[in-house]
Design an enzyme around this catalytic site. Structure first.
Site, short mmCIF file in Angstrom:
data_model
loop_
_atom_site.label_atom_id
_atom_site.label_comp_id
_atom_site.label_asym_id
_atom_site.label_seq_id
_atom_site.Cartn_x
_atom_site.Cartn_y
_atom_site.Cartn_z
N ASP A 67 -93.32 30.98 -63.13
CA ASP A 67 -92.19 30.16 -62.69
C ASP A 67 -92.14 28.89 -63.52
OD1 ASP A 67 -94.06 28.32 -61.59
OD2 ASP A 67 -93.97 29.27 -59.63
N TYR A 89 -84.43 38.63 -51.49
CA TYR A 89 -84.54 37.42 -52.30
C TYR A 89 -83.36 37.32 -53.27
CZ TYR A 89 -89.47 37.31 -50.88
OH TYR A 89 -90.63 37.28 -50.15
N ARG A 114 -92.00 36.80 -58.53
CA ARG A 114 -92.38 36.17 -59.80
C ARG A 114 -92.89 37.20 -60.79
NH1 ARG A 114 -96.85 32.51 -58.98
NH2 ARG A 114 -97.14 33.36 -56.89
N ASP A 140 -93.52 29.55 -51.54
CA ASP A 140 -94.02 28.48 -52.40
C ASP A 140 -93.13 27.24 -52.28
OD1 ASP A 140 -95.97 30.19 -53.36
OD2 ASP A 140 -94.77 30.83 -55.08
#
Length: 308
Positions: free
Chosen positions: A91, A77, A183, A49
């Protein structure tokens, strides 16, 4: 007037492991690198993203044939979860949907993390690219529709609490398999802790065979505009994407047969008799991906002779 033929671009092949900055989309990065390299073909292995930074493996030329092998690989991550609010996008770009005054202690967080290790059921975010009756979930969500997505099985190999940022946020590191939404992980941790939460920073540090040492910042590549030799020095060979598969060395005669789509008999004491997937090479040249059956290599995807 005759139509001008569109330039095809250079037949350059291999991987560029881009360190994507925040604020730019994955598709825009692919277009930028295709232009910089004057490449005939270009694609990426796993969307990031615009909010996220970090590793975006970009395939040039023949490397696009190996994209699925990279996308199926494990990913790492580093992400920050801010507590006290849940958003509709999970987010900081979304609208707040739930809030709480409660803040978790370090011990509380450590106690819940084991619930997210191994194979778990995860409901992807409403704002995701998953298709529902042919429509992308994020398009339905933007139109105000209630998006219901079935839980999916994902695998999380490691989930560590890296640091606490006061009592308002915490930084985590996660190693996970294909299809995991970080997320959604942040959302679920916040709910289990009773405080809600959403991601405010997200960085991908590893994908499949590629490591942080392979990363090249976009600004460095942009600074090399016009210097194709210097840009080519940043390319990683195509075959690196296949390192989890058995490698089979073939002769020049076998290369010609394989590139014509024909199977070849493998000789030698160490030649495999069976493999669901393997790749054939001649020297440093990647020839094909295929399978081995009864001592014969059968090609599925053939690579043209080019930089690997």
């Amino acid at each position: 007037m005759s139509r001008q033929r569109k330039k095809k671009g250079r037949p350059v092949s291999g991987w560029v492991i881009l360190d994507k900055p925040v604020g730019i989309g994955s598709t825009e990065c692919v277009s930028k690198l295709k232009w910089l390299y004057q490449a005939a073909k270009c694609g990426h292995a796993g969307t990031l993203d615009p909010l996220a930074s970090g590793m975006l493996p970009i395939a040039l030329g023949e490397a696009t044939k190996t994209v699925p092998y990279v996308m199926d690989g494990e990913k790492t991550y580093l992400f920050t979860v801010t507590f006290g609010a849940e958003t509709n996008t999970d987010d900081l770009e979304g609208e707040v949907t739930q809030t709480s005054d409660h803040r978790p202690a370090r011990e509380d967080i450590l106690a819940v993390l084991p619930n997210y290790l191994g194979e778990i059921q995860q409901v992807p975010p409403a704002f995701s690219a998953i298709k529902i009756n042919g429509e992308r979930a994020y398009n339905l969500a933007r139109e105000g529709e209630t998006v219901e997505i079935e839980p999916r099985t994902v695998t999380i190999h490691r989930l560590d609490l890296v640091e606490m940022q006061g009592n308002e946020a915490a930084v985590f590191e996660c190693e996970c398999g294909k299809g995991t939404y970080v997320r959604a992980l942040a959302r679920d941790i916040g709910r289990r802790l009773g405080c809600f939460g959403h991601i405010t920073q997200l960085r991908r540090t590893a994908v499949g065979p590629f490591t942080p040492e392979d990363l090249v910042p976009l600004e460095e590549l942009t600074a090399l505009e016009g210097d194709l030799a210097a840009l080519d020095n940043e390319i990683i060979p195509t075959g690196v994407a296949l390192e989890e598969l058995p490698e089979i060395a073939v002769t020049p005669d076998q290369v010609n047969r394989i590139r014509s789509g024909n199977p070849v008999l493998l000789r030698g004491r160490d030649a495999p008799t069976h493999a669901d997937e393997a790749f054939a090479t001649h020297g440093s040249e990647l020839v094909a991906i295929g399978h081995v059956e009864k001592g014969e290599f059968h090609p599925h995807r053939v690579f043209t002779a080019s930089r690997i």
